[in-house]
Design a protein around this motif. Structure first.
Motif, PDB file in Angstrom:
ATOM      1  N   PRO A   1       6.571  -0.218  -7.136  1.00 58.29           N
ATOM      2  CA  PRO A   1       6.379  -1.589  -6.707  1.00 58.29           C
ATOM      3  C   PRO A   1       7.698  -2.443  -6.463  1.00 58.29           C
ATOM      4  CG  PRO A   1       5.733  -1.029  -8.808  1.00 58.29           C
ATOM      5  CD  PRO A   1       5.986   0.168  -8.033  1.00 58.29           C
TER       6      PRO A   1
ATOM      7  N   ASP B   1      -3.858  -2.787 -11.890  1.00 57.79           N
ATOM      8  CA  ASP B   1      -3.895  -1.400 -12.435  1.00 57.79           C
ATOM      9  C   ASP B   1      -5.161  -1.299 -12.900  1.00 57.79           C
ATOM     10  OD1 ASP B   1      -1.314  -0.413 -11.856  1.00 57.79           O
ATOM     11  OD2 ASP B   1      -0.477  -1.058 -13.737  1.00 57.79           O
TER      12      ASP B   1
ATOM     13  N   CYS C   1       3.588   1.468  -1.597  1.00 59.05           N
ATOM     14  CA  CYS C   1       4.632   1.198  -2.760  1.00 59.05           C
ATOM     15  C   CYS C   1       3.742   1.321  -3.945  1.00 59.05           C
ATOM     16  CB  CYS C   1       5.449  -0.068  -2.468  1.00 59.05           C
ATOM     17  SG  CYS C   1       6.634   0.038  -1.273  1.00 59.05           S
ATOM     18  N   LEU C   2       2.722   1.948  -4.033  1.00 61.78           N
ATOM     19  CA  LEU C   2       1.915   1.997  -5.227  1.00 61.78           C
ATOM     20  C   LEU C   2       2.600   2.604  -6.500  1.00 61.78           C
ATOM     21  CD1 LEU C   2      -1.726   2.700  -3.747  1.00 61.78           C
ATOM     22  CD2 LEU C   2      -0.797   0.569  -4.716  1.00 61.78           C
TER      23      LEU C   2
ATOM     24  N   SER D   1     -11.695  -3.253  -1.840  1.00 59.06           N
ATOM     25  CA  SER D   1     -10.699  -4.028  -2.316  1.00 59.06           C
ATOM     26  C   SER D   1     -10.522  -5.564  -1.653  1.00 59.06           C
ATOM     27  CB  SER D   1      -9.295  -3.699  -2.376  1.00 59.06           C
ATOM     28  OG  SER D   1      -8.849  -3.089  -1.086  1.00 59.06           O
TER      29      SER D   1
ATOM     30  N   ARG E   1      -4.981   4.118 -12.297  1.00 61.22           N
ATOM     31  CA  ARG E   1      -4.811   3.997 -11.017  1.00 61.22           C
ATOM     32  C   ARG E   1      -4.289   2.918 -10.554  1.00 61.22           C
ATOM     33  NH1 ARG E   1      -8.670   6.350  -6.252  1.00 61.22           N
ATOM     34  NH2 ARG E   1      -7.555   5.775  -4.414  1.00 61.22           N
ATOM     35  N   ARG E   2      -3.281   2.716  -9.667  1.00 67.26           N
ATOM     36  CA  ARG E   2      -2.863   1.263  -9.238  1.00 67.26           C
ATOM     37  C   ARG E   2      -3.343   1.076  -7.905  1.00 67.26           C
ATOM     38  NH1 ARG E   2       3.025   0.928 -10.098  1.00 67.26           N
ATOM     39  NH2 ARG E   2       2.084   0.519 -12.159  1.00 67.26           N
ATOM     40  N   PHE E   3      -3.773  -0.291  -7.532  1.00 72.00           N
ATOM     41  CA  PHE E   3      -4.312  -0.719  -6.186  1.00 72.00           C
ATOM     42  C   PHE E   3      -3.480  -1.869  -5.732  1.00 72.00           C
ATOM     43  CE2 PHE E   3      -8.108   1.353  -8.191  1.00 72.00           C
ATOM     44  CZ  PHE E   3      -8.713   2.171  -7.371  1.00 72.00           C
ATOM     45  N   VAL E   4      -3.655  -2.246  -4.552  1.00 72.88           N
ATOM     46  CA  VAL E   4      -3.061  -3.597  -3.958  1.00 72.88           C
ATOM     47  C   VAL E   4      -4.061  -4.577  -4.251  1.00 72.88           C
ATOM     48  CG1 VAL E   4      -2.231  -4.746  -2.035  1.00 72.88           C
ATOM     49  CG2 VAL E   4      -1.647  -2.302  -2.185  1.00 72.88           C
TER      50      VAL E   4
ATOM     51  N   GLY F   1       0.943  -1.232   0.009  1.00 72.56           N
ATOM     52  CA  GLY F   1      -0.082   0.113   0.052  1.00 72.56           C
ATOM     53  C   GLY F   1       0.734   1.247  -0.041  1.00 72.56           C
TER      54      GLY F   1
ATOM     55  N   PHE G   1      -0.233  -6.223  -7.396  1.00 67.70           N
ATOM     56  CA  PHE G   1      -0.883  -4.964  -7.642  1.00 67.70           C
ATOM     57  C   PHE G   1      -1.828  -5.409  -8.996  1.00 67.70           C
ATOM     58  CE2 PHE G   1       3.235  -4.146  -5.844  1.00 67.70           C
ATOM     59  CZ  PHE G   1       2.990  -3.142  -4.946  1.00 67.70           C
TER      60      PHE G   1
END
Length: 203
Positions: free
Chosen positions: A135, A155, A131-132, A181, A159-162, A129, A153
């Motif tokens: 990574p 995308d 390190c979005l 999530s 936008r990038r999410f865990v 979280g 991760f």
């Protein structure tokens, strides 16, 4: 995302977080505030909140000492960790980071009944979280700590999410629900909610 109470508790030295009796008391506080009747749930949720805060500075700055003796921890009234002040630097940060997590996770699992493996998975997701945007840093940290599963991760749009491998169990509180999530959601539902969150399509 878990909405946490406002800050307004007390400050303690970081070594308190390794004390089983102290942890047990904080879990009772958290369980009461979130109307949780299972200490396993309270322990998992407490670590979900605490790990995100404890790992913030070390993840972003490789010079920060994450060791418990170098921490001052500010608590919320519900017993969760609100802020952390780091008082030193570390030459070998990753071993110190692993030891810090181990010193908390082992007694926390003991007093709560949560599985250590589950708590380590929460740790990976907390690292991810932070390190979005980087990574590779998450890969560096988790690869060097054997107990940690690999971060994931996804995308969605720009936008990038865990891609979480752990569940904070907040949905077990009657005053909360599943996180957007949450890995307990069906994948298609989770993807749809994330897309709606970033405005790719109506939710």
């Amino acid at each position: 995302m878990v909405e946490q109470p406002a800050v307004g508790g007390t400050a303690v030295g970081g070594t308190a977080l390794a004390d089983p009796a102290w942890l047990a008391a904080r879990l009772i506080d958290l369980a009461a505030a979130w109307q949780i009747d299972d200490l396993r749930v309270a322990g998992t949720l407490w670590w979900y909140m605490a790990s995100a805060t404890l790992l913030d500075a070390p993840v972003h700055d490789s010079r920060v000492d994450p060791g418990l003796t170098a921490l001052v921890v500010e608590l919320r009234p519900d017993g969760s960790v609100a802020r952390v002040r780091h008082t030193g630097s570390a030459r070998r940060q990753i071993p110190a980071l692993r030891e810090m997590v181990r010193c908390i996770v082992v007694p926390l699992a003991e007093v709560s009944g949560a599985a250590e493996r589950s708590l380590w998975a929460v740790t990976t997701d907390a690292i991810a979280g932070h390190c979005l945007a980087a990574p590779a840093r998450a890969d560096e940290l988790t690869a060097a700590i054997p107990e940690l599963p690999s971060p994931r991760f996804v995308d969605v749009g720009e936008r990038r999410f865990v891609r979480r491998g752990s569940c904070c169990l907040i949905y077990r509180s009657p005053i909360a629900g599943l996180c957007t999530s949450c890995p307990k959601r069906p994948p298609a539902e989770r993807d749809r909610l994330l897309a709606a969150l970033v405005g790719d399509r109506p939710g």
